[in-house]
Structure formats: C-alpha cells, structure tokens
Design a protein around this motif. Structure first.
Motif, PDB file in Angstrom:
ATOM      1  N   UNK A   1       0.839  -1.186   0.000  1.00  0.00           N
ATOM      2  CA  UNK A   1       0.000   0.000   0.000  1.00  0.00           C
ATOM      3  C   UNK A   1       0.881   1.246   0.000  1.00  0.00           C
ATOM      4  N   UNK A   2       0.536   2.180  -0.825  1.00  0.00           N
ATOM      5  CA  UNK A   2       1.342   3.386  -0.968  1.00  0.00           C
ATOM      6  C   UNK A   2       1.162   4.330   0.217  1.00  0.00           C
ATOM      7  N   UNK A   3       2.169   5.167   0.379  1.00  0.00           N
ATOM      8  CA  UNK A   3       2.116   6.228   1.377  1.00  0.00           C
ATOM      9  C   UNK A   3       1.651   7.510   0.686  1.00  0.00           C
ATOM     10  N   UNK A   4       1.093   8.408   1.453  1.00  0.00           N
ATOM     11  CA  UNK A   4       0.756   9.742   0.956  1.00  0.00           C
ATOM     12  C   UNK A   4       1.984  10.616   1.169  1.00  0.00           C
ATOM     13  N   UNK A   5       2.388  11.357   0.158  1.00  0.00           N
ATOM     14  CA  UNK A   5       3.536  12.255   0.269  1.00  0.00           C
ATOM     15  C   UNK A   5       3.009  13.681   0.407  1.00  0.00           C
ATOM     16  N   UNK A   6       3.363  14.308   1.520  1.00  0.00           N
ATOM     17  CA  UNK A   6       2.976  15.695   1.782  1.00  0.00           C
ATOM     18  C   UNK A   6       4.234  16.551   1.854  1.00  0.00           C
ATOM     19  N   UNK A   7       4.106  17.806   1.442  1.00  0.00           N
ATOM     20  CA  UNK A   7       5.220  18.752   1.574  1.00  0.00           C
ATOM     21  C   UNK A   7       4.763  19.925   2.420  1.00  0.00           C
ATOM     22  N   UNK A   8       5.645  20.351   3.294  1.00  0.00           N
ATOM     23  CA  UNK A   8       5.347  21.534   4.092  1.00  0.00           C
ATOM     24  C   UNK A   8       5.484  22.783   3.224  1.00  0.00           C
ATOM     25  N   UNK A   9       4.968  23.891   3.716  1.00  0.00           N
ATOM     26  CA  UNK A   9       5.127  25.162   3.010  1.00  0.00           C
ATOM     27  C   UNK A   9       6.606  25.511   2.873  1.00  0.00           C
ATOM     28  N   UNK A  10       7.384  25.180   3.893  1.00  0.00           N
ATOM     29  CA  UNK A  10       8.823  25.444   3.849  1.00  0.00           C
ATOM     30  C   UNK A  10       9.478  24.651   2.721  1.00  0.00           C
ATOM     31  N   UNK A  11       9.124  23.390   2.581  1.00  0.00           N
ATOM     32  CA  UNK A  11       9.684  22.571   1.503  1.00  0.00           C
ATOM     33  C   UNK A  11       9.315  23.150   0.144  1.00  0.00           C
ATOM     34  N   UNK A  12       8.061  23.535  -0.024  1.00  0.00           N
ATOM     35  CA  UNK A  12       7.630  24.133  -1.295  1.00  0.00           C
ATOM     36  C   UNK A  12       8.394  25.417  -1.587  1.00  0.00           C
TER      37      UNK A  12
END
Length: 105
Positions: A1-12
C-alpha cells in the motif's frame, strides 16, 4: 500500500527558490528539468519511503529525519507508518548550512 507524500510550506518554498536560482543561472529549460527531477524523486517516496538514509548529525537523527540525496540537493523528510504519510520538510542544496535550516523548522 502506498504512502501519501505531503510537503510543508517550507519545503515548497525551498523548491521554488532552488528552481528560480537555477533558471537565473542556467535558463528556464534547465530549471524545468530540475523541477521535474525533484518532483519525481520526491513522489517516489510513496512506494519507497525508506529509500533515504539517516542524517549524519545526531540532532537530526534524534528527530527521526531521513535524507534523500539527489545530486546536489538533500530532501529532509519523516515517515509516519501508522498514518502511512511521508512528510517532506525541506529540500536544500548540500553546499548550504542545512543543519541551521533544518533546526529552524
């Protein structure tokens, strides 16, 4: 099962900064290639969240960061196995003082 990848505002923000710098120095085509490479590499964490390695600094290890090394860039992220989420906190150039950047998060 895949993971959800999230990025913080700082990463963006740091990705944007990297791409704009690349465009200024090397042109838009190179910057777009860089952006595609970063995006694709980060999204691959959905299938392989543990592809990264432990950081060399103990302070970052204790905070459970993993690092994905991409040519001159380093992606700092954490994995939450319970929620199946990978959170990307920062993308920085290896030549920067990345410890200071990460400590500021």
């Amino acid at each position: 099962m895949k993971y959800i990848v999230e990025r913080t505002d700082t990463a963006d923000s740091l990705i944007r900064k990297t791409v704009l710098f690349t465009a200024e120095k090397f042109g838009n085509d190179v910057a777009l290639e860089k952006l595609d490479f970063l995006e694709e590499s980060i999204m691959n964490l959905d299938d392989n969240p543990y592809i990264g390695v432990e950081p060399r600094y103990n302070v970052l290890k204790r905070q459970a960061y993993l690092v994905l090394i991409l040519e001159k860039d380093i992606v700092f992220y954490k994995v939450d196995d319970e929620k199946r989420i990978v959170t990307v906190y920062a993308v920085v150039d290896q030549r920067q003082d990345y410890l200071r950047i990460i400590r500021g998060l």
